[in-house]
Design a protein around this motif. Sequence first.
Motif, PDB file in Angstrom:
ATOM      1  N   GLY A 177       0.814  -1.210   0.000  1.00  0.00           N
ATOM      2  CA  GLY A 177       0.000   0.000   0.000  1.00  0.00           C
ATOM      3  C   GLY A 177       0.847   1.258   0.000  1.00  0.00           C
ATOM      4  O   GLY A 177       2.074   1.215  -0.113  1.00  0.00           O
ATOM      5  N   ASP A 178       0.180   2.400   0.131  1.00  0.00           N
ATOM      6  CA  ASP A 178       0.862   3.694   0.216  1.00  0.00           C
ATOM      7  C   ASP A 178       1.105   4.010   1.688  1.00  0.00           C
ATOM      8  O   ASP A 178       0.159   4.273   2.436  1.00  0.00           O
ATOM      9  CB  ASP A 178       0.000   4.790  -0.426  1.00  0.00           C
ATOM     10  N   LEU A 179       2.355   3.996   2.092  1.00  0.00           N
ATOM     11  CA  LEU A 179       2.685   4.122   3.509  1.00  0.00           C
ATOM     12  C   LEU A 179       3.700   5.229   3.755  1.00  0.00           C
ATOM     13  O   LEU A 179       4.566   5.497   2.920  1.00  0.00           O
ATOM     14  CB  LEU A 179       3.259   2.802   4.040  1.00  0.00           C
ATOM     15  N   THR A 180       3.576   5.835   4.921  1.00  0.00           N
ATOM     16  CA  THR A 180       4.548   6.825   5.393  1.00  0.00           C
ATOM     17  C   THR A 180       4.842   6.527   6.853  1.00  0.00           C
ATOM     18  O   THR A 180       3.926   6.328   7.651  1.00  0.00           O
ATOM     19  CB  THR A 180       3.997   8.258   5.265  1.00  0.00           C
ATOM     20  N   VAL A 181       6.125   6.482   7.202  1.00  0.00           N
ATOM     21  CA  VAL A 181       6.501   6.244   8.589  1.00  0.00           C
ATOM     22  C   VAL A 181       6.933   7.562   9.217  1.00  0.00           C
ATOM     23  O   VAL A 181       7.585   8.392   8.574  1.00  0.00           O
ATOM     24  CB  VAL A 181       7.624   5.186   8.695  1.00  0.00           C
ATOM     25  N   GLU A 182       6.520   7.778  10.473  1.00  0.00           N
ATOM     26  CA  GLU A 182       6.913   8.962  11.231  1.00  0.00           C
ATOM     27  C   GLU A 182       7.527   8.515  12.550  1.00  0.00           C
ATOM     28  O   GLU A 182       6.996   7.622  13.207  1.00  0.00           O
ATOM     29  CB  GLU A 182       5.703   9.863  11.521  1.00  0.00           C
ATOM     30  N   ALA A 183       8.626   9.135  12.911  1.00  0.00           N
ATOM     31  CA  ALA A 183       9.288   8.805  14.174  1.00  0.00           C
ATOM     32  C   ALA A 183       9.741  10.085  14.856  1.00  0.00           C
ATOM     33  O   ALA A 183      10.427  10.909  14.244  1.00  0.00           O
ATOM     34  CB  ALA A 183      10.474   7.878  13.938  1.00  0.00           C
ATOM     35  N   GLU A 184       9.338  10.254  16.100  1.00  0.00           N
ATOM     36  CA  GLU A 184       9.760  11.413  16.878  1.00  0.00           C
ATOM     37  C   GLU A 184      11.146  11.157  17.455  1.00  0.00           C
ATOM     38  O   GLU A 184      11.398  10.137  18.084  1.00  0.00           O
ATOM     39  CB  GLU A 184       8.766  11.678  18.015  1.00  0.00           C
ATOM     40  N   THR A 185      12.066  12.081  17.219  1.00  0.00           N
ATOM     41  CA  THR A 185      13.414  11.994  17.765  1.00  0.00           C
ATOM     42  C   THR A 185      13.765  13.328  18.408  1.00  0.00           C
ATOM     43  O   THR A 185      13.120  14.347  18.125  1.00  0.00           O
ATOM     44  CB  THR A 185      14.453  11.677  16.669  1.00  0.00           C
ATOM     45  N   PRO A 186      14.781  13.362  19.263  1.00  0.00           N
ATOM     46  CA  PRO A 186      15.185  14.635  19.879  1.00  0.00           C
ATOM     47  C   PRO A 186      15.636  15.691  18.889  1.00  0.00           C
ATOM     48  O   PRO A 186      15.709  16.878  19.236  1.00  0.00           O
ATOM     49  CB  PRO A 186      16.346  14.215  20.802  1.00  0.00           C
ATOM     50  N   ILE A 187      15.956  15.318  17.641  1.00  0.00           N
ATOM     51  CA  ILE A 187      16.345  16.316  16.642  1.00  0.00           C
ATOM     52  C   ILE A 187      15.208  16.581  15.661  1.00  0.00           C
ATOM     53  O   ILE A 187      15.428  17.147  14.591  1.00  0.00           O
ATOM     54  CB  ILE A 187      17.615  15.863  15.886  1.00  0.00           C
ATOM     55  N   GLY A 188      14.007  16.197  16.046  1.00  0.00           N
ATOM     56  CA  GLY A 188      12.845  16.480  15.213  1.00  0.00           C
ATOM     57  C   GLY A 188      12.174  15.224  14.701  1.00  0.00           C
ATOM     58  O   GLY A 188      12.612  14.102  14.952  1.00  0.00           O
ATOM     59  N   LYS A 189      11.091  15.443  13.968  1.00  0.00           N
ATOM     60  CA  LYS A 189      10.331  14.318  13.426  1.00  0.00           C
ATOM     61  C   LYS A 189      10.946  13.858  12.110  1.00  0.00           C
ATOM     62  O   LYS A 189      11.227  14.657  11.216  1.00  0.00           O
ATOM     63  CB  LYS A 189       8.878  14.734  13.191  1.00  0.00           C
ATOM     64  N   VAL A 190      11.157  12.535  12.009  1.00  0.00           N
ATOM     65  CA  VAL A 190      11.659  11.944  10.781  1.00  0.00           C
ATOM     66  C   VAL A 190      10.480  11.346  10.033  1.00  0.00           C
ATOM     67  O   VAL A 190       9.739  10.527  10.579  1.00  0.00           O
ATOM     68  CB  VAL A 190      12.707  10.845  11.064  1.00  0.00           C
ATOM     69  N   THR A 191      10.282  11.783   8.790  1.00  0.00           N
ATOM     70  CA  THR A 191       9.173  11.290   7.973  1.00  0.00           C
ATOM     71  C   THR A 191       9.733  10.686   6.696  1.00  0.00           C
ATOM     72  O   THR A 191      10.617  11.263   6.062  1.00  0.00           O
ATOM     73  CB  THR A 191       8.208  12.436   7.616  1.00  0.00           C
ATOM     74  N   ARG A 192       9.213   9.533   6.339  1.00  0.00           N
ATOM     75  CA  ARG A 192       9.717   8.848   5.155  1.00  0.00           C
ATOM     76  C   ARG A 192       8.568   8.120   4.452  1.00  0.00           C
ATOM     77  O   ARG A 192       7.829   7.359   5.071  1.00  0.00           O
ATOM     78  CB  ARG A 192      10.785   7.831   5.568  1.00  0.00           C
ATOM     79  N   GLU A 316      20.934   7.449   2.743  1.00  0.00           N
ATOM     80  CA  GLU A 316      21.715   8.671   2.928  1.00  0.00           C
ATOM     81  C   GLU A 316      22.249   8.852   4.343  1.00  0.00           C
ATOM     82  O   GLU A 316      23.297   9.459   4.530  1.00  0.00           O
ATOM     83  CB  GLU A 316      20.854   9.915   2.587  1.00  0.00           C
ATOM     84  N   TYR A 317      21.545   8.354   5.352  1.00  0.00           N
ATOM     85  CA  TYR A 317      21.959   8.658   6.724  1.00  0.00           C
ATOM     86  C   TYR A 317      21.500   7.577   7.689  1.00  0.00           C
ATOM     87  O   TYR A 317      20.678   6.716   7.372  1.00  0.00           O
ATOM     88  CB  TYR A 317      21.402  10.011   7.180  1.00  0.00           C
ATOM     89  N   THR A 318      22.048   7.646   8.933  1.00  0.00           N
ATOM     90  CA  THR A 318      21.642   6.782  10.034  1.00  0.00           C
ATOM     91  C   THR A 318      21.442   7.651  11.268  1.00  0.00           C
ATOM     92  O   THR A 318      22.280   8.500  11.572  1.00  0.00           O
ATOM     93  CB  THR A 318      22.707   5.718  10.345  1.00  0.00           C
ATOM     94  N   ILE A 319      20.332   7.447  11.961  1.00  0.00           N
ATOM     95  CA  ILE A 319      20.065   8.137  13.221  1.00  0.00           C
ATOM     96  C   ILE A 319      19.949   7.086  14.314  1.00  0.00           C
ATOM     97  O   ILE A 319      19.209   6.113  14.173  1.00  0.00           O
ATOM     98  CB  ILE A 319      18.769   8.965  13.169  1.00  0.00           C
ATOM     99  N   GLU A 320      20.687   7.258  15.407  1.00  0.00           N
ATOM    100  CA  GLU A 320      20.602   6.353  16.548  1.00  0.00           C
ATOM    101  C   GLU A 320      20.266   7.172  17.790  1.00  0.00           C
ATOM    102  O   GLU A 320      20.942   8.152  18.095  1.00  0.00           O
ATOM    103  CB  GLU A 320      21.921   5.601  16.747  1.00  0.00           C
ATOM    104  N   VAL A 321      19.204   6.762  18.485  1.00  0.00           N
ATOM    105  CA  VAL A 321      18.736   7.460  19.680  1.00  0.00           C
ATOM    106  C   VAL A 321      18.806   6.500  20.854  1.00  0.00           C
ATOM    107  O   VAL A 321      18.322   5.373  20.779  1.00  0.00           O
ATOM    108  CB  VAL A 321      17.284   7.959  19.507  1.00  0.00           C
ATOM    109  N   SER A 322      19.434   6.933  21.941  1.00  0.00           N
ATOM    110  CA  SER A 322      19.485   6.153  23.174  1.00  0.00           C
ATOM    111  C   SER A 322      19.303   7.109  24.336  1.00  0.00           C
ATOM    112  O   SER A 322      20.238   7.803  24.743  1.00  0.00           O
ATOM    113  CB  SER A 322      20.824   5.416  23.292  1.00  0.00           C
ATOM    114  N   GLY A 323      18.075   7.170  24.852  1.00  0.00           N
ATOM    115  CA  GLY A 323      17.781   8.135  25.909  1.00  0.00           C
ATOM    116  C   GLY A 323      17.893   9.545  25.372  1.00  0.00           C
ATOM    117  O   GLY A 323      17.271   9.899  24.371  1.00  0.00           O
ATOM    118  N   ASP A 324      18.736  10.366  26.017  1.00  0.00           N
ATOM    119  CA  ASP A 324      18.940  11.742  25.573  1.00  0.00           C
ATOM    120  C   ASP A 324      20.072  11.868  24.564  1.00  0.00           C
ATOM    121  O   ASP A 324      20.364  12.970  24.089  1.00  0.00           O
ATOM    122  CB  ASP A 324      19.244  12.647  26.782  1.00  0.00           C
TER     123      ASP A 324
END
Length: 435
Positions: A177-192, A316-324
């Motif tokens: 289907g037509d999908l978009t993922v959103e993830a809240e991170t400390p550097i802002g919302k990542v949308t794909r 293009e990139y990798t984001i890793e979040v662990s706590g703060d």
Amino acid sequence: MYGFGFGEERSLRFRIAEYMKALAALLIIVWLFKGPLKLEAYNDYMVYAIIALIFAFELLSVGKWFGVTISGIVFALAKGAFWTSVFLFFGKWLGLSETFTGENATITAGTMFAYAVVLTIAGLLLSKFDERRIDWKVEKKAYEFNGASFGEVKLNGSGKAYPVKFGRKLVGWVIDGDLTVEAETPIGKVTRKLLSPVAVWTSEKIAVKKTSPDPGFVKRANELINPEGLYRDKNKASVVDLGVVKVYEGNGFEYVKVPFVEVISTPAGEEVKIGPMRLRDGRVWKPRGEMLTIRELTNGFQLTRVGERLTIQTEEYTIEVSGDRVTYRSGDEVLSLGETVSLRSGDISVTVGRGRAKLRIEDVVISARDGTVRIRVGGKTHTIESREACNLVLRKAKEIVEEQGVEMVEGLGIDRAKLNARVKELIDELMRYLG
């Protein structure tokens, strides 16, 4: 079943296995000289302890070279039985009691050798099973999908969701289907925006209303789901959650769970659980809750969440979040935010936090700590003893990281012209303190 290595011989588990092997050898020597040492009363206890240590170090050594497998565990039991039979066979001339040599003995050299032979045969048969790829199946059933929420991670859109089963256990879904993922991170919302098909590894029921399946899509999805190809790239973070098998490998963190064995490895410590035994070294954080991964099956996007840890990978990139703590990587550019913030790329590095800062831009180096600022530019070094100047460097360094960080996250990379201008501006302000 796959074999998963746990840090090879450096692992806590393998170090303990070596200690147990040495302890078993030492105990055998003590048992041999039980007469002069006046330990005959403890004869049987020492023999039982030797046998227990033999099996313990063989089981703890499973997977040292090729990873933990079912056949590897069976072969370890076979080796333990064989060495026990050798010990008991020669031990009967060296003072074994009737507990191990009498007519009513249950643990004898003969019985342990028989166990070793039978277990070896079983291990050989099971090794054929180990060679097979872990199989899970996309079912020929479709359900209406209208989005799903996993806390800070949301999957929006619509389409058809097909259950993925490992045996009878629901381990995930493949969505068309037509999908978009959103993830809240400390550097802002990542949308794909995601390209179909998309695999969602979770046991949650994200769709319940049945609809007509597409046999062609089911066939294609089954061909694309290949855990070895998708998840065993050693250079990238990976996740597998099949209920009986759980694997997560990320930045400085590893969690592996297979039958009889659970391993958690972090920079702060390591914990190994073998059956009922739990061995710990250092402080270990254990993931809470279910692992989640969302991945495009025909592209490079993967989102992984394990407890409070979140990893997002794209081409293009990798984001890793662990706590703060947040780390953003794109090529050779690395942005790290937390108690200490830093920016690195080739001959550029800016670090600030805990009352100190350091900027290195090409041939310019500025450092500040404890009320002292040092500047090296054009082959000359200047020192400024000023708390105010030190605070100026700390403030400007943090502004540079935050400013350039926004550019990086937006995909624009480091703006060297703007960065050089900010550093020149900082040097000009610092020169005023030199008179």
